[in-house]
Design a protein around this motif. Structure first.
Motif, short mmCIF file in Angstrom:
data_model
loop_
_atom_site.label_atom_id
_atom_site.label_comp_id
_atom_site.label_asym_id
_atom_site.label_seq_id
_atom_site.Cartn_x
_atom_site.Cartn_y
_atom_site.Cartn_z
N LEU A 144 0.79 -1.38 -0.17
CA LEU A 144 -0.07 0.00 0.05
C LEU A 144 0.78 1.24 -0.03
CD1 LEU A 144 -2.70 1.52 0.13
CD2 LEU A 144 -2.64 0.96 2.71
N ALA A 145 1.91 1.29 0.87
CA ALA A 145 2.62 2.27 1.01
C ALA A 145 3.69 2.77 -0.34
CB ALA A 145 3.65 2.29 2.20
N THR A 146 4.19 1.88 -0.98
CA THR A 146 4.85 2.11 -2.18
C THR A 146 3.78 2.43 -3.28
OG1 THR A 146 4.86 -0.47 -2.67
CG2 THR A 146 6.75 0.62 -1.51
N GLY A 147 2.69 1.82 -3.44
CA GLY A 147 1.58 2.23 -4.23
C GLY A 147 1.31 3.80 -4.28
N LEU A 148 1.19 3.94 -2.99
CA LEU A 148 0.81 5.57 -2.85
C LEU A 148 1.89 6.47 -3.11
CD1 LEU A 148 -0.71 5.02 0.56
CD2 LEU A 148 -2.06 5.84 -1.20
N TYR A 149 3.04 5.92 -2.86
CA TYR A 149 4.23 6.78 -3.04
C TYR A 149 4.52 7.08 -4.45
CZ TYR A 149 8.56 8.75 -0.58
OH TYR A 149 9.37 9.58 -0.02
#
Length: 459
Positions: A144-149
């Motif tokens: 999730l975090a890397t997709g958002l980033y």
């Protein structure tokens, strides 16, 4: 050599002011502009005029676009539309590829919504899906975090990429930045996904995650993980309603960019003029905001719009000030002999796109904010586009991508997003460095490699 030493000292000044002494980046950038002007020998009156004109020029070109984009993001967040977007992707992909689903949810949601806010919105959903599908919370967190980033640093209308494009003279051609950013962002998101999958078999208890049933919305082992969100937000918007405030501006901007091509592939005359007008980023974002008002479901729609607009303006005010100060700093640098000197030096080194990447990565790693790194680096390298061999529309768009790749390298203890990810996931800091920080390093390196490969084809 003196010019380069002054530039290095100005960068050190910005980093120390914003990290060690916690000065607001707006003041640090303005201070660097004043000091740089005197250090390079500009007359005092010229420094003041240059700062004022640089500040106004960049905000005149991109300020309203940032404001509209931020207000749209607030409406999507408050109305539950961001959750509808997530639910739609889960329905499309099913439950076979949970980490991929999480990555794509983050990738889409972060186009209009800041990655910090996006993570907070989707954290409970991520926990619910991890429990229901029996997948490591750590793997789902990193996915999730890397997709958002990814889209946070590459794809307008996120404010950082918009500001960078404006500083590099692309405010009239955001469609090109969007198209390239979508592709580069997707590849970097998938690079983060590959790293996240390394943790799929990690037992959360062994990893030290402080799991707590109170984090999960209801009986997540058996229940629909979206049920709690529906109870909290009431009836969520439909998929088309949720996606249209994002898709409409992007479509209009891209159509406007295509219509303005010399070959006029979409027609000429009044049709071309109309498409170019609708494709202007300001008009396109205004259309997106107009569509987003349909997500306001209270009985007093105007009152609710006023509240959401107020929240958006409050959220974007620091970004506008930092963007303007970055424009002022860049204008001062353009007025000095620095550009000619660096032109001769950089042309001999032949580092091209790697120069803005390294500067952005240094600033990001040192002071933590991706937005500050994007704005500052783009202002810094704007006078050097010709010397770097990037003085074309494609070259400048690739420079925005290179800066975006640097602005995600790396997220660690001085980055608010690092703490949002680790604290909301109840993740030990040591695991955060191993999982999240390393993921952003991989994403940044992947990003600049992809941009470099594109430059070999497009330049």
């Amino acid at each position: 050599m003196l010019y380069l030493a002054i530039l290095a000292l100005l960068i050190v000044f910005i980093v120390l002011m914003t990290t060690r002494w916690q000065l607001h980046p707006f003041l640090a950038l303005l201070g660097a502009a004043v000091i740089g002007g005197f250090a390079y020998g500009l007359p005092g009156s010229d420094i003041v005029d240059t700062i004022g004109s640089g500040f106004g020029k960049i905000l005149g070109g991109i300020g309203l676009v940032i404001a509209f984009g931020t207000i749209i993001g607030v409406i999507l967040e408050r109305s539950g539309a961001a959750l509808t977007m997530a639910e739609t992707i889960v329905r499309l992909l099913g439950e076979r590829f949970p980490t991929l689903t999480m990555t794509l949810i983050g990738y889409l949601v972060s186009i209009p919504v800041f990655c910090d806010s996006g993570y907070v919105i989707l954290n409970s959903l991520k926990n619910a899906m991890a429990t229901r599908l029996k997948v490591s919370v750590t793997a789902m967190t990193v996915a999730l975090a890397t997709g958002l980033y990814a889209t946070h640093t590459f794809v307008p209308p996120t404010p950082g990429p918009i500001a960078a494009a404006g500083n590099l003279g692309l405010s009239h051609n955001l469609g090109l930045v969007i198209v390239i950013g979508i592709g580069v962002g997707l590849i970097t998101a998938l690079a983060g996904l590959l790293w996240a999958n390394r943790f799929r078999r990690l037992h959360d208890a062994d990893a030290g995650l402080l799991t707590d049933a109170s984090d999960m919305p209801g009986d997540t082992a058996d229940a629909d993980p979206f049920a709690a969100f529906r109870r909290e937000h009431g009836e969520l918007p439909g998929a088309w309603q949720a996606f249209m405030p994002i898709l409409l501006p992007i479509a209009l901007i891209c159509l406007g960019s295509i219509a303005s091509l010399p070959a006029a592939p979409l027609g000429s005359g009044w049709l071309q003029a109309l498409l170019e007008f609708l494709g202007d980023p300001l008009i396109a974002l205004a259309a997106g905001l107009l569509v987003a008002t349909r997500l306001l479901t209270s009985g007093q729609r105007l009152t609710e719009l006023k509240e959401r607009a107020g929240e958006g303006i409050t959220a974007c005010a620091p970004i506008l000030l930092i963007t303007g100060a970055g424009g002022a700093f860049g204008a001062v640098l353009q007025a000095t002999p620095l550009g000619d000197y660096l032109g001769r030096t950089l042309s001999e080194l032949g580092i091209g796109l790697f120069m803005p990447f390294l500067v952005a990565a240094a600033l990001k790693t040192a002071q933590g904010s991706s937005t500050v790194a994007l704005v500052t680096t783009s202002a810094l390298v704007a006078p050097m586009m010709s010397s770097l061999g990037l003085d074309s529309e494609i070259g400048r768009a690739l420079a925005v991508m290179a800066i975006g790749a640097g602005a995600m390298t790396v997220s660690h203890a001085n980055d608010s997003f690092f703490w949002v990810v680790t604290q909301f996931s109840r993740m030990p800091v040591s695991l955060g460095y191993r999982a999240q920080t390393t993921a952003t390093l991989i994403q940044g390196i992947t990003g600049i490699v992809v941009v470099w490969l594109l430059s070999l084809v497009l330049l």
